[in-house]
Design a protein around this motif. Sequence first.
Motif, short mmCIF file in Angstrom:
data_model
loop_
_atom_site.label_atom_id
_atom_site.label_comp_id
_atom_site.label_asym_id
_atom_site.label_seq_id
_atom_site.Cartn_x
_atom_site.Cartn_y
_atom_site.Cartn_z
N PRO A 44 0.79 -1.24 0.00
CA PRO A 44 0.00 0.00 0.00
C PRO A 44 0.82 1.29 0.00
O PRO A 44 0.30 2.33 -0.37
N ILE A 45 2.09 1.22 0.35
CA ILE A 45 2.88 2.46 0.31
C ILE A 45 3.01 2.97 -1.12
O ILE A 45 3.28 4.14 -1.35
N HIS A 46 2.77 2.08 -2.09
CA HIS A 46 2.90 2.47 -3.49
C HIS A 46 1.63 3.07 -4.08
O HIS A 46 1.69 3.72 -5.11
N TYR A 47 0.47 2.84 -3.44
CA TYR A 47 -0.76 3.32 -4.07
C TYR A 47 -1.77 3.95 -3.11
O TYR A 47 -2.73 4.56 -3.56
N ASN A 48 -1.56 3.83 -1.80
CA ASN A 48 -2.55 4.29 -0.84
C ASN A 48 -2.02 5.53 -0.12
O ASN A 48 -1.09 5.45 0.69
N ASP A 49 -2.62 6.69 -0.41
CA ASP A 49 -2.14 7.94 0.18
C ASP A 49 -2.28 7.95 1.70
O ASP A 49 -1.41 8.47 2.40
N GLU A 50 -3.36 7.38 2.22
CA GLU A 50 -3.56 7.37 3.67
C GLU A 50 -2.49 6.51 4.37
O GLU A 50 -1.94 6.90 5.39
N TYR A 51 -2.22 5.36 3.79
CA TYR A 51 -1.17 4.51 4.36
C TYR A 51 0.18 5.20 4.27
O TYR A 51 0.95 5.23 5.24
N ALA A 52 0.48 5.78 3.11
CA ALA A 52 1.77 6.43 2.91
C ALA A 52 1.97 7.58 3.90
O ALA A 52 3.08 7.83 4.36
N ALA A 53 0.86 8.27 4.22
CA ALA A 53 0.96 9.41 5.15
C ALA A 53 1.42 8.97 6.54
O ALA A 53 1.97 9.78 7.29
N THR A 54 1.22 7.70 6.88
CA THR A 54 1.66 7.21 8.19
C THR A 54 3.10 6.74 8.17
O THR A 54 3.67 6.44 9.21
N SER A 55 3.71 6.67 6.99
CA SER A 55 5.09 6.20 6.90
C SER A 55 6.06 7.35 7.18
O SER A 55 5.69 8.52 7.14
N ARG A 56 7.30 7.01 7.43
CA ARG A 56 8.29 8.06 7.70
C ARG A 56 8.58 8.89 6.45
O ARG A 56 9.15 9.96 6.54
N TYR A 57 8.17 8.39 5.27
CA TYR A 57 8.42 9.13 4.03
C TYR A 57 7.38 10.22 3.80
O TYR A 57 7.69 11.23 3.17
N GLY A 58 6.17 10.01 4.23
CA GLY A 58 5.15 11.04 4.12
C GLY A 58 4.45 11.13 2.78
O GLY A 58 3.40 11.73 2.69
N ARG A 59 5.01 10.54 1.74
CA ARG A 59 4.36 10.48 0.43
C ARG A 59 4.50 9.06 -0.09
O ARG A 59 5.25 8.26 0.46
N ARG A 60 3.81 8.76 -1.17
CA ARG A 60 3.92 7.41 -1.72
C ARG A 60 5.29 7.20 -2.35
O ARG A 60 5.75 8.00 -3.15
N LEU A 61 5.91 6.13 -1.96
CA LEU A 61 7.26 5.81 -2.43
C LEU A 61 7.17 5.18 -3.82
O LEU A 61 6.39 4.26 -4.04
#
Length: 156
Positions: A44-61
């Motif tokens: 989901p880090i590749h396609y889900n903005d909500e999931y990506a927002a919880t990662s240390r990257y802050g945007r989709r990787l």
Amino acid sequence: MSNFKESQLFANNLVVGQSFEGCPTEIGDDKFKGFAHLTGDNHPIHYNDEYAATSRYGRRLAHGLLIVSMSALGATPMSQRLEDSMVAFLEQSSKFLKPVFVGDTLKSIFEVAEVTEKSDGETAFVRLNIRQINQHDEVVAKGHHCYLLKNSTSEK
């Protein structure tokens, strides 16, 4: 005398140290999602903005294989010239130095590292070092591609 076509990039037209710069290319959302799906990477880090927002990257990787593919034939003005002259694509390597995100713009810089004529005289081994630079002029990836290319004397 060879009939050198402007669209072709023959091995013996290359000089060690010579460099080529690709056109800046944005990692668009549609291209990115399609590529991630094609390669089976459905994290989901590749396609889900909500999931990506919880990662240390802050945007989709962005997907690593997509970035590698952009450094190959498709993201450079050399694309058609290499394709027309290539006998074989031999190997590639990439090392990522910084994260790359959907929406980033990358350009590839190719530098001729080695040109070795083969014993047949018609082809040569060519190694190109590649750097990818983002819109902030940061190097995000580096590596190399190796090709077997025709020599212009092999064209009739």
